[in-house]
Design an enzyme around this catalytic site. Structure first.
Site, PDB file in Angstrom:
ATOM      1  N   CYS A   2       9.518  -9.204   3.914  1.00 24.32           N
ATOM      2  CA  CYS A   2      10.581  -9.803   4.729  1.00 24.32           C
ATOM      3  C   CYS A   2      11.523  -8.719   5.285  1.00 24.32           C
ATOM      4  O   CYS A   2      11.698  -7.674   4.664  1.00 24.32           O
ATOM      5  CB  CYS A   2      11.438 -10.738   3.889  1.00 24.32           C
ATOM      6  SG  CYS A   2      10.507 -12.007   3.064  1.00 24.32           S
ATOM      7  N   ARG A  31       6.632  -4.408   9.448  1.00 23.24           N
ATOM      8  CA  ARG A  31       6.610  -4.599   7.995  1.00 23.24           C
ATOM      9  C   ARG A  31       5.687  -5.738   7.583  1.00 23.24           C
ATOM     10  O   ARG A  31       5.372  -5.880   6.413  1.00 23.24           O
ATOM     11  CB  ARG A  31       8.033  -4.906   7.494  1.00 23.24           C
ATOM     12  CG  ARG A  31       8.982  -3.739   7.627  1.00 23.24           C
ATOM     13  CD  ARG A  31      10.419  -4.198   7.523  1.00 23.24           C
ATOM     14  NE  ARG A  31      10.754  -4.698   6.210  1.00 23.24           N
ATOM     15  CZ  ARG A  31      11.477  -4.018   5.317  1.00 23.24           C
ATOM     16  NH1 ARG A  31      11.920  -2.826   5.623  1.00 23.24           N
ATOM     17  NH2 ARG A  31      11.748  -4.535   4.155  1.00 23.24           N
ATOM     18  N   TRP A  78       7.903 -13.098   5.039  1.00 24.20           N
ATOM     19  CA  TRP A  78       6.558 -12.886   4.513  1.00 24.20           C
ATOM     20  C   TRP A  78       6.468 -13.819   3.317  1.00 24.20           C
ATOM     21  O   TRP A  78       7.088 -13.570   2.289  1.00 24.20           O
ATOM     22  CB  TRP A  78       6.411 -11.418   4.114  1.00 24.20           C
ATOM     23  CG  TRP A  78       5.024 -10.957   3.843  1.00 24.20           C
ATOM     24  CD1 TRP A  78       4.077 -10.587   4.773  1.00 24.20           C
ATOM     25  CD2 TRP A  78       4.413 -10.763   2.564  1.00 24.20           C
ATOM     26  NE1 TRP A  78       2.932 -10.195   4.141  1.00 24.20           N
ATOM     27  CE2 TRP A  78       3.110 -10.292   2.790  1.00 24.20           C
ATOM     28  CE3 TRP A  78       4.836 -10.952   1.254  1.00 24.20           C
ATOM     29  CZ2 TRP A  78       2.221  -9.998   1.765  1.00 24.20           C
ATOM     30  CZ3 TRP A  78       3.959 -10.660   0.224  1.00 24.20           C
ATOM     31  CH2 TRP A  78       2.671 -10.184   0.490  1.00 24.20           C
ATOM     32  N   ASN A 104      15.881 -11.287   1.474  1.00 26.44           N
ATOM     33  CA  ASN A 104      14.656 -10.566   1.066  1.00 26.44           C
ATOM     34  C   ASN A 104      14.655 -10.523  -0.447  1.00 26.44           C
ATOM     35  O   ASN A 104      15.712 -10.315  -1.048  1.00 26.44           O
ATOM     36  CB  ASN A 104      14.680  -9.107   1.527  1.00 26.44           C
ATOM     37  CG  ASN A 104      14.520  -8.973   3.009  1.00 26.44           C
ATOM     38  OD1 ASN A 104      14.342  -9.958   3.713  1.00 26.44           O
ATOM     39  ND2 ASN A 104      14.609  -7.739   3.487  1.00 26.44           N
ATOM     40  N   GLY A 105      13.483 -10.626  -1.056  1.00 21.59           N
ATOM     41  CA  GLY A 105      13.406 -10.549  -2.508  1.00 21.59           C
ATOM     42  C   GLY A 105      12.939 -11.870  -3.095  1.00 21.59           C
ATOM     43  O   GLY A 105      12.439 -12.741  -2.369  1.00 21.59           O
ATOM     44  N   GLU A 476      -8.487   6.924  -0.944  1.00 21.30           N
ATOM     45  CA  GLU A 476      -7.591   6.671   0.183  1.00 21.30           C
ATOM     46  C   GLU A 476      -8.375   6.205   1.414  1.00 21.30           C
ATOM     47  O   GLU A 476      -7.956   5.306   2.141  1.00 21.30           O
ATOM     48  CB  GLU A 476      -6.782   7.939   0.489  1.00 21.30           C
ATOM     49  CG  GLU A 476      -5.926   7.896   1.732  1.00 21.30           C
ATOM     50  CD  GLU A 476      -4.908   6.749   1.761  1.00 21.30           C
ATOM     51  OE1 GLU A 476      -4.713   6.074   0.742  1.00 21.30           O
ATOM     52  OE2 GLU A 476      -4.338   6.510   2.840  1.00 21.30           O
ATOM     53  N   LYS A 480      -7.896   2.664   3.449  1.00 20.26           N
ATOM     54  CA  LYS A 480      -7.539   2.619   4.871  1.00 20.26           C
ATOM     55  C   LYS A 480      -8.487   1.689   5.624  1.00 20.26           C
ATOM     56  O   LYS A 480      -8.064   0.870   6.419  1.00 20.26           O
ATOM     57  CB  LYS A 480      -7.637   4.040   5.434  1.00 20.26           C
ATOM     58  CG  LYS A 480      -6.674   4.458   6.447  1.00 20.26           C
ATOM     59  CD  LYS A 480      -5.251   4.702   6.042  1.00 20.26           C
ATOM     60  CE  LYS A 480      -4.701   3.991   4.891  1.00 20.26           C
ATOM     61  NZ  LYS A 480      -3.414   4.315   4.414  1.00 20.26           N
ATOM     62  N   GLU A 483      -7.940  -2.052   4.685  1.00 26.39           N
ATOM     63  CA  GLU A 483      -6.655  -2.567   5.170  1.00 26.39           C
ATOM     64  C   GLU A 483      -6.705  -3.031   6.621  1.00 26.39           C
ATOM     65  O   GLU A 483      -6.165  -4.074   6.945  1.00 26.39           O
ATOM     66  CB  GLU A 483      -5.598  -1.445   5.142  1.00 26.39           C
ATOM     67  CG  GLU A 483      -4.975  -1.178   3.817  1.00 26.39           C
ATOM     68  CD  GLU A 483      -3.922  -0.104   3.948  1.00 26.39           C
ATOM     69  OE1 GLU A 483      -2.763  -0.407   3.675  1.00 26.39           O
ATOM     70  OE2 GLU A 483      -4.246   1.043   4.328  1.00 26.39           O
ATOM     71  N   HIS A 499     -24.539   4.811 -12.275  1.00 27.18           N
ATOM     72  CA  HIS A 499     -24.042   3.971 -13.376  1.00 27.18           C
ATOM     73  C   HIS A 499     -23.664   2.580 -12.889  1.00 27.18           C
ATOM     74  O   HIS A 499     -22.975   1.846 -13.594  1.00 27.18           O
ATOM     75  CB  HIS A 499     -22.841   4.651 -14.051  1.00 27.18           C
ATOM     76  CG  HIS A 499     -23.204   5.969 -14.662  1.00 27.18           C
ATOM     77  ND1 HIS A 499     -23.935   6.071 -15.819  1.00 27.18           N
ATOM     78  CD2 HIS A 499     -22.984   7.230 -14.231  1.00 27.18           C
ATOM     79  CE1 HIS A 499     -24.129   7.352 -16.092  1.00 27.18           C
ATOM     80  NE2 HIS A 499     -23.563   8.082 -15.141  1.00 27.18           N
ATOM     81  N   LYS A 598       4.632  -3.629   5.069  1.00 33.11           N
ATOM     82  CA  LYS A 598       4.847  -2.183   5.044  1.00 33.11           C
ATOM     83  C   LYS A 598       5.547  -1.729   3.770  1.00 33.11           C
ATOM     84  O   LYS A 598       5.218  -0.711   3.194  1.00 33.11           O
ATOM     85  CB  LYS A 598       5.669  -1.777   6.268  1.00 33.11           C
ATOM     86  CG  LYS A 598       5.954  -0.293   6.375  1.00 33.11           C
ATOM     87  CD  LYS A 598       4.701   0.474   6.703  1.00 33.11           C
ATOM     88  CE  LYS A 598       4.900   1.975   6.738  1.00 33.11           C
ATOM     89  NZ  LYS A 598       3.618   2.681   6.616  1.00 33.11           N
TER      90      LYS A 598
HETATM   91  C1  F6R Z   1      -1.443   1.785   2.512  1.00 28.37           C
HETATM   92  C2  F6R Z   1      -0.031   1.634   2.272  1.00 28.37           C
HETATM   93  C3  F6R Z   1       0.395   1.122   0.942  1.00 28.37           C
HETATM   94  C4  F6R Z   1       1.616   1.940   0.463  1.00 28.37           C
HETATM   95  C5  F6R Z   1       2.159   1.352  -0.843  1.00 28.37           C
HETATM   96  C6  F6R Z   1       3.302   2.161  -1.386  1.00 28.37           C
HETATM   97  O1  F6R Z   1      -1.706   2.209   3.813  1.00 28.37           O
HETATM   98  O2  F6R Z   1       0.768   1.888   3.107  1.00 28.37           O
HETATM   99  O3  F6R Z   1      -0.640   1.180   0.014  1.00 28.37           O
HETATM  100  O4  F6R Z   1       1.224   3.259   0.291  1.00 28.37           O
HETATM  101  O5  F6R Z   1       2.582   0.035  -0.621  1.00 28.37           O
HETATM  102  O6  F6R Z   1       4.361   2.202  -0.483  1.00 28.37           O
HETATM  103  P1  F6R Z   1       5.484   3.312  -0.587  1.00 28.37           P
HETATM  104  O7  F6R Z   1       4.837   4.611  -0.310  1.00 28.37           O
HETATM  105  O8  F6R Z   1       6.489   2.925   0.446  1.00 28.37           O
HETATM  106  O9  F6R Z   1       6.017   3.249  -1.980  1.00 28.37           O
END
Ligand code: F6R
Length: 603
Positions: A2, A31, A78, A104-105, A476, A480, A483, A499, A598
């Site tokens: 949010c 976000r 959200w 938010n929260g 990673e 990516k 996502e 395995h 985000k």
């Molecule tokens: C992936 C991504 C998330 C953040 C994770 C941590 O592309 O962006 O996996 O890396 O939510 O977020 P931060 O770095 O803001 O603590």
């Protein structure tokens, strides 16, 4: 997650209040959200407009039913409690509609609060946890919104950043925070608020980061900050030097592509922030790292993957034991941490709920904390003993790219500081100074990766594997791809293939093999042959000049030669670009992947 915004006072550039609020909300779209709304004090009423779906739905609604005024709040939701719907969207109001709240929260005791209020004949309209806040404020309101909100906060358990407007106080916005970010922007003849800095940049660069358990009364001319007992607090005003340009697309089709292409510059800036005349200067951090006996690193998602890369580099060069964990696991597992440990937290936003909880554990154990974050003034930066800022600038795309590679630069600089051998340290520093140019060389070849993605984006399964830090980067890379392209992708250590994972390999599989540890080329060669024999297509990423995988993998992408422990910074650019182009080829919006937010400020 949010987002909240608010504005009170003199209009800017002949905008009206709804266009200011909608403009601010548009800066929070990145976000992730599923509905949006605004509340404006208009003609002695609180006018609420809210709509499920994209912000454009809300914009159309406001065009059909305009509102005017000088004070308003806005929200992108959200969904957590209650499905995405017009009714569940924020702002929420009390029964008479005189008080409106955005939040938010998560209010953890909302069920008890709802029952308590229903016992007082309050009828709820939505399924949200937030609505009880509007009714509680109403219950306590006796002519002063700050007092009513402060009393309400005493009843609430959970996390919140809140903004409230009230018909009886038409110029005021009252805000509060606990465990969720809230930033106040100081304008001229107007003041603003937002849950992150980007919406404020158009209007001001002078900001105040509200702390937990603080309440602020924002009027056009004044911002008064109070603790929960009503004592006035002098909260520092910080200057934000991110420029507006860096929060705009500048001709790129998507923020994600722009941010991938910005990496050489961001890596260079992050390096230069800590290196003067080729000498590493970590200031106060130097002493803290000298005393380290063991290193513990936590983060979530991409930030956690930076921690895994760091583990391989630090253990190899400093010979110190390094423990890494995802913050959400770490916080609940009764971890072994002592005051002799050097604790590192990595977080782009600096506001991730689990990461902050892990930090609290470090604090309780008396360990020193170094934070690696991108956001000046974020909660993580304020809780830590030392901060290394990634110089990535605002990262708008949900999928993290430039934040990750700049996090890697920070952990590599720390690796140098932890390395006792001076000659080795010198060699490492020399190599680090070349990485931004080498990253540029990879970015320049994006069309090759675009063509590869055009050929391979239809694969239903994509597996990434490698050994050591090549395994870390596989994690990673798989994240990516899943996502933003929604492809089933997984990462595993190449040695684990037999395995279990090999059972999944067939002709619908693409395997991306990271092969940047020369001592392990032979092992990777065998692994690639094993998946090829089962019908998979294979892409090998290796160093320039190494032709060992030609004719073994279907495609080979050679990256500039570097220290194998630093190679993740270059190989990840290849897999970021592959994920980006797969997403675009599938018709997805890479900047706004489904279900993702985000900044994850709730558990
Ligand atoms: C992936 C991504 C998330 C953040 C994770 C941590 O592309 O962006 O996996 O890396 O939510 O977020 P931060 O770095 O803001 O603590």
């Amino acid at each position: 997650m949010c987002g909240i915004v608010g504005f009170t006072g003199a209009m800017v550039k002949s905008q009206d209040i709804s266009s200011i609020l909608l403009d601010c909300l548009s800066k929070l779209e990145y976000r992730g959200y599923d509905s949006a709304g605004i509340a404006v004090i208009s003609n002695d009423r609180v006018e609420v407009r809210k709509a499920k779906g994209r912000l454009s739905n809300l914009t159309s609604l406001v065009e059909r039913e305009p509102v005017s005024g000088f004070t308003g709040i806005g929200h992108t939701r959200w969904a957590t409690h209650g499905e995405p719907s017009d009714i569940n969207s924020h702002p929420h109001t009390n029964v008479s509609g005189d008080i409106a709240v955005v939040h938010n929260g998560i209010i953890e005791n909302h069920v008890a609060m709802r029952r308590w209020l229903e016992g007082k004949d309050v009828t709820f309209r939505s399924e949200t946890d937030t609505e009880c806040i509007a009714h509680l404020i109403d219950f306590y309101y006796e002519g002063d919104l700050v007092t009513a909100l402060s009393k309400t906060l005493q009843k609430l358990e959970g996390s919140y950043a809140l903004a409230v407007v009230c018909r009886n106080e038409p110029e005021n916005i009252v805000v509060a925070r606990k465990d969720c970010p809230l930033i106040i922007g100081r304008g001229e003849g107007n003041n603003l608020l937002a849950s992150d800095v980007t919406p404020l940049l158009e209007y001001t660069r002078e900001v105040q980061y509200l702390d937990d358990n603080q309440v602020a009364k924002i009027t056009p001319e004044k911002v008064e900050i109070l603790d929960l007992e009503g004592n006035v607090i002098d909260l520092a005003v910080s200057h934000v030097d991110w420029d507006l340009q860096s929060a705009q697309k500048n001709g790129y089709e998507h923020f994600m592509l722009k941010e991938i292409c910005e990496q050489p510059y961001a890596i260079d800036q992050t390096y230069k922030a800590r290196v003067y005349g080729e000498k590493l200067d970590l200031g106060e951090i130097t002493k803290t790292v000298k005393d380290a006996r063991r290193v513990v690193i936590v983060g979530c998602g991409t930030a956690y993957h930076a921690a895994v890369v760091a583990k391989y580099a630090i253990e190899h060069y400093s010979r110190l034991p390094v423990e890494v964990d995802v913050a959400s696991e770490f916080r609940y597992r009764d971890p072994l941490v002592t005051e002799d440990d050097l604790c590192i937290v990595i977080s782009q936003s600096g506001e991730t709920a689990d990461t902050l909880q892990a930090m609290r554990i470090f604090k309780e154990k008396g360990a020193k904390i170094i934070a690696i974050t991108n956001v000046v003034g974020s909660t993580v930066s304020r809780v830590a003993d030392h901060v290394m800022y990634t110089q990535a600038g605002p990262e708008i795309a949900v999928a993290s790219t430039k934040a990750f590679t700049t996090q890697l630069m920070c952990v590599f600089l720390l690796t140098c500081a932890l390395t006792k051998d001076e000659q080795k340290q010198k060699e490492m520093m020399e190599e680090l100074s070349t990485l931004s140019q080498k990253a540029e060389a990879v970015v320049c070849r994006q069309e090759e990766i675009q063509r590869f993605a055009a050929r391979q984006f239809n694969k239903t399964k994509v597996f990434y594997f490698g050994r050591q830090s090549d395994f870390a980067i596989s994690l990673e890379s798989a994240l990516k791809l899943k996502e933003i392209s929604y492809t089933h992708s997984e990462a595993f250590a190449a040695g684990e293939l037999k395995h279990g994972p090999i059972a999944l390999v067939d002709e619908n599989t693409l395997v991306v093999a990271s092969c940047c540890h020369p001592k392990l080329y032979d092992k990777m060669d065998s692994n690639i042959k094993e998946v090829k024999a089962r019908g998979a297509k294979a892409l090998a990423i290796t160093f320039e000049g190494n032709d060992a995988f030609e004719g073994v993998a279907d495609e080979v992408f050679q990256i500039p030669k570097t220290d194998p422990y630093f190679a993740p910074m270059l190989s990840v650019i290849v897999t970021q670009l592959y994920a980006y182009y797969c997403s675009v080829n599938r018709g997805n919006d890479p900047d706004h992947p489904r279900n993702l937010a985000k900044s994850v400020t709730v558990e």
